[in-house]
Design a protein around this motif. Structure first.
Motif, PDB file in Angstrom:
ATOM      1  N   ALA A  95      44.241  35.558  35.734  1.00 20.47           N
ATOM      2  CA  ALA A  95      42.913  34.969  35.890  1.00 20.47           C
ATOM      3  C   ALA A  95      41.769  35.920  35.581  1.00 20.47           C
ATOM      4  N   GLY A  96      42.023  37.248  35.647  1.00 16.35           N
ATOM      5  CA  GLY A  96      40.972  38.221  35.398  1.00 16.35           C
ATOM      6  C   GLY A  96      40.089  38.456  36.596  1.00 16.35           C
ATOM      7  N   THR A  97      39.581  39.672  36.730  1.00  8.98           N
ATOM      8  CA  THR A  97      38.708  40.061  37.826  1.00  8.98           C
ATOM      9  C   THR A  97      37.540  40.880  37.257  1.00  8.98           C
ATOM     10  N   SER A  98      36.738  41.442  38.153  1.00 12.52           N
ATOM     11  CA  SER A  98      35.616  42.275  37.711  1.00 12.52           C
ATOM     12  C   SER A  98      36.076  43.499  36.930  1.00 12.52           C
ATOM     13  N   ASP A  99      37.305  43.968  37.186  1.00 15.38           N
ATOM     14  CA  ASP A  99      37.825  45.167  36.521  1.00 15.38           C
ATOM     15  C   ASP A  99      38.830  44.879  35.406  1.00 15.38           C
ATOM     16  N   THR A 100      39.277  43.634  35.294  1.00 12.32           N
ATOM     17  CA  THR A 100      40.330  43.318  34.315  1.00 12.32           C
ATOM     18  C   THR A 100      40.018  42.034  33.566  1.00 12.32           C
ATOM     19  N   LYS A 101      40.439  41.991  32.331  1.00 10.05           N
ATOM     20  CA  LYS A 101      40.293  40.776  31.521  1.00 10.05           C
ATOM     21  C   LYS A 101      41.505  39.862  31.774  1.00 10.05           C
ATOM     22  N   LEU A 134      45.748  32.354  49.204  1.00 10.98           N
ATOM     23  CA  LEU A 134      44.399  31.787  49.294  1.00 10.98           C
ATOM     24  C   LEU A 134      43.569  32.530  50.325  1.00 10.98           C
ATOM     25  N   ARG A 135      44.129  32.748  51.498  1.00  6.89           N
ATOM     26  CA  ARG A 135      43.394  33.415  52.569  1.00  6.89           C
ATOM     27  C   ARG A 135      43.019  34.840  52.167  1.00  6.89           C
ATOM     28  N   ALA A 136      43.939  35.539  51.515  1.00  8.17           N
ATOM     29  CA  ALA A 136      43.681  36.926  51.113  1.00  8.17           C
ATOM     30  C   ALA A 136      42.583  37.005  50.058  1.00  8.17           C
ATOM     31  N   LEU A 137      42.611  36.098  49.089  1.00 11.52           N
ATOM     32  CA  LEU A 137      41.562  36.091  48.054  1.00 11.52           C
ATOM     33  C   LEU A 137      40.187  35.882  48.663  1.00 11.52           C
ATOM     34  N   ASN A 138      40.097  34.971  49.624  1.00 10.69           N
ATOM     35  CA  ASN A 138      38.800  34.663  50.225  1.00 10.69           C
ATOM     36  C   ASN A 138      38.331  35.743  51.190  1.00 10.69           C
ATOM     37  N   GLU A 139      39.246  36.297  51.976  1.00 10.92           N
ATOM     38  CA  GLU A 139      38.832  37.346  52.921  1.00 10.92           C
ATOM     39  C   GLU A 139      38.417  38.623  52.194  1.00 10.92           C
ATOM     40  N   ALA A 140      39.006  38.858  51.017  1.00  9.15           N
ATOM     41  CA  ALA A 140      38.625  40.031  50.223  1.00  9.15           C
ATOM     42  C   ALA A 140      37.477  39.724  49.266  1.00  9.15           C
ATOM     43  N   ASN A 141      37.040  38.467  49.256  1.00  7.71           N
ATOM     44  CA  ASN A 141      35.914  38.045  48.426  1.00  7.71           C
ATOM     45  C   ASN A 141      36.134  38.380  46.951  1.00  7.71           C
ATOM     46  N   ILE A 142      37.313  38.110  46.456  1.00  9.02           N
ATOM     47  CA  ILE A 142      37.639  38.379  45.062  1.00  9.02           C
ATOM     48  C   ILE A 142      37.170  37.218  44.186  1.00  9.02           C
ATOM     49  N   GLU A 143      36.413  37.554  43.149  1.00  8.62           N
ATOM     50  CA  GLU A 143      35.965  36.563  42.190  1.00  8.62           C
ATOM     51  C   GLU A 143      36.788  36.706  40.913  1.00  8.62           C
ATOM     52  N   THR A 144      37.385  35.619  40.471  1.00  3.99           N
ATOM     53  CA  THR A 144      38.169  35.637  39.246  1.00  3.99           C
ATOM     54  C   THR A 144      37.364  35.042  38.096  1.00  3.99           C
ATOM     55  N   ASP A 145      37.789  35.346  36.880  1.00  4.62           N
ATOM     56  CA  ASP A 145      37.154  34.732  35.715  1.00  4.62           C
ATOM     57  C   ASP A 145      37.575  33.270  35.573  1.00  4.62           C
ATOM     58  N   GLU A 146      38.883  33.030  35.707  1.00  2.92           N
ATOM     59  CA  GLU A 146      39.404  31.675  35.528  1.00  2.92           C
ATOM     60  C   GLU A 146      39.618  30.991  36.875  1.00  2.92           C
ATOM     61  N   ASP A 147      39.710  29.674  36.839  1.00  2.00           N
ATOM     62  CA  ASP A 147      39.977  28.908  38.057  1.00  2.00           C
ATOM     63  C   ASP A 147      41.425  29.120  38.511  1.00  2.00           C
ATOM     64  N   ARG A 207      40.884  23.598  44.379  1.00  2.20           N
ATOM     65  CA  ARG A 207      40.454  24.449  43.267  1.00  2.20           C
ATOM     66  C   ARG A 207      39.551  25.581  43.756  1.00  2.20           C
ATOM     67  N   ARG A 208      39.932  26.801  43.396  1.00  6.92           N
ATOM     68  CA  ARG A 208      39.099  27.982  43.644  1.00  6.92           C
ATOM     69  C   ARG A 208      38.465  28.366  42.312  1.00  6.92           C
ATOM     70  N   LYS A 209      37.186  28.094  42.183  1.00  9.06           N
ATOM     71  CA  LYS A 209      36.519  28.220  40.899  1.00  9.06           C
ATOM     72  C   LYS A 209      36.310  29.678  40.504  1.00  9.06           C
ATOM     73  N   GLY A 210      36.462  29.940  39.213  1.00 12.57           N
ATOM     74  CA  GLY A 210      36.196  31.246  38.663  1.00 12.57           C
ATOM     75  C   GLY A 210      34.817  31.311  38.032  1.00 12.57           C
ATOM     76  N   LYS A 211      34.469  32.480  37.513  1.00 10.39           N
ATOM     77  CA  LYS A 211      33.141  32.657  36.915  1.00 10.39           C
ATOM     78  C   LYS A 211      32.964  31.782  35.681  1.00 10.39           C
ATOM     79  N   THR A 212      33.984  31.721  34.839  1.00 12.74           N
ATOM     80  CA  THR A 212      33.884  30.919  33.627  1.00 12.74           C
ATOM     81  C   THR A 212      34.590  29.579  33.799  1.00 12.74           C
ATOM     82  N   GLY A 213      35.729  29.596  34.442  1.00 13.64           N
ATOM     83  CA  GLY A 213      36.493  28.372  34.633  1.00 13.64           C
ATOM     84  C   GLY A 213      36.989  27.768  33.342  1.00 13.64           C
ATOM     85  N   ALA A 214      37.093  28.604  32.306  1.00 14.01           N
ATOM     86  CA  ALA A 214      37.553  28.098  31.021  1.00 14.01           C
ATOM     87  C   ALA A 214      39.017  27.689  31.071  1.00 14.01           C
TER      88      ALA A 214
END
Length: 415
Positions: free
Chosen positions: A406-412, A139-152, A85-92
């Motif tokens: 999942a949403g990002t800092s720029d998108t819902k 998975l590797r790309a998300l972590n190397e780019a340090n992308i934070e998602t809203d959802e898990d 699991r890659r946790k998001g900000k809300t994880g709703a």
């Protein structure tokens, strides 16, 4: 379908916004730049034998690599699936991305990969080690780019997708984990977005009695083979709809011992398929009823036969893949198609198949099956091979689709 339904504006706009995000650009660049690394990963995983029901060693390696790429919440569930699991900000909500770990080949099969230029030869190299490769690339790309998602985002390696595995891993996952969306990763053609799941019910039906000599016992004991023939004649008359497409076949038949013996045993394997669970059940009921009727008729055909010589029927279900169909405005379908378009990928197959997505679709969970990129040839044969070209398109498509949901800092989140 050739005239595809429209892609809704909100999905096109979200994908466009993601492509302008510097972190997303970095993630896509990571996928592009690490194709050789990813291909080696595909080879490494292929060389770990993983027949259906024997996926443990490949699963252990997947656990290791998920942890290596930054996931701390990695485990095996009660049936053997690998979950990270890659946790998001809300994880709703939870978006699952899953690729099956098993192959159709027995444990003794030589799975050493042979390379000839950009072609890699080995049983299982495409189906589904390419899917596992794409899963890890995302998975590797998300972590190397340090992308934070809203959802898990839940990364999953499933067991038992092939054959008699009967998608047991994805069925267990959907029954025991709250999922709000599911993206299966299987096959290699990035032009394919599955909108539906072909369900299949499979039965092994056996008819048994004492049998006997073809001349001496004639009229005294019913024939198991004759009963199965009666059932086959009934089954051949079953009417099925063209839409939803529904099919049936007696795929195998076994029985008897010699030409001069009244058969004591006969069994068949029956395959029933449909894109609609109601129609699937109708045909299944008709098939099973045909065997019950046939055994009664064969027993009644010989009035001099004693009750202890009467035939009995035994039914054993050997496959149960549920069907499902997603509406065209399903957020997973819309996100995938918008991502395809942005990447310049033509939608060439907006159809139906039988994959790990079946379980989610049957439960009305927004879902689809996307592909890994590259070109797989000869799946399920010892001559299977994989062409290492445009392998980056699969993980790019999966990454953009999952980020849109999942949403990002720029998108819902669009889920």
């Amino acid at each position: 379908m050739t005239n595809h339904p429209p892609i809704l504006e909100q999905y096109t706009n979200t994908i466009a916004a993601l492509l302008k995000n510097n972190q997303v650009e970095k993630a896509l660049g990571c996928i592009q730049d690490q194709t050789e690394l990813a291909m080696q990963e595909q080879v490494d995983l292929c060389e770990i034998s993983a027949p259906t029901f024997q996926e443990e060693k490949r699963a252990d390696e997947l656990v290791k690599r998920m942890k290596q790429y930054g996931l701390t919440d990695v485990c095996k569930d009660g049936i053997g699936n690998v979950l990270g699991r890659r946790k998001g900000k809300t994880g709703a909500k939870t978006i699952a991305i899953g690729a099956h770990m098993d192959s159709v080949f027995p444990a003794e099969t030589d799975v050493k990969v042979r390379r000839e230029g950009n072609v890699y030869w080995a049983p299982g190299i495409g189906d589904n080690c390419s899917g596992l490769r794409a899963l890890l690339q995302v998975l590797r790309a998300l972590n190397e780019a340090n992308i934070e998602t809203d959802e898990d985002i839940l990364f999953v390696g499933t067991v038992g997708e092939e054959g008699n595995g009967d998608i047991r891993g994805s069925k267990f996952l959907c029954a025991n984990t709250k999922l709000d969306a599911f993206i299966a990763v299987d096959s290699t053609d990035v032009g394919r977005v599955l909108r539906g799941a072909v369900g299949s019910h499979r039965w092994r039906i056996a008819v048994d009695g004492p049998g006997g000599h073809s001349f001496a016992e004639f009229g005294k004991t019913p024939s198991a083979i004759h009963a199965v023939c009666r059932a086959g004649a009934e089954i051949a008359k079953i009417e099925v709809p063209e839409d939803p497409k529904t099919t049936f076949t007696i795929g195998t038949i076994k029985g008897g011992t010699t030409v001069n013996t009244i058969a004591a045993h006969c069994e068949v394997d029956v395959d029933i398929r449909s894109t609609d669970n109601t129609e699937l059940k109708k045909v299944e009921d008709a098939v099973l009823a045909a065997f019950e009727k046939a055994v009664k008729e064969e027993n009644a055909r010989w009035p001099n036969a004693l009750p202890e010589t009467h035939l009995k029927v035994t039914t054993t279900q050997i496959g149960n893949r549920p069907a499902g169909l997603r509406p065209h405005d399903c957020p997973v379908l819309q996100s995938a198609r918008a991502a395809q378009k942005a990447l310049g990928i033509e939608l060439t197959n907006y159809g139906l198949s039988s994959t790990d997505a079946n379980a989610a679709m049957s439960l009305n969970i927004p879902s689809t099956c996307l592909c890994s990129g590259g070109k797989g040839i000869g799946a399920h044969t010892l001559k299977e091979h994989f062409v290492f070209e445009k392998t980056e398109l699969g993980p790019k498509l999966i990454l953009l689709t999952s980020l849109a949901l999942a949403g990002t800092s720029d998108t819902k989140p669009l889920l």
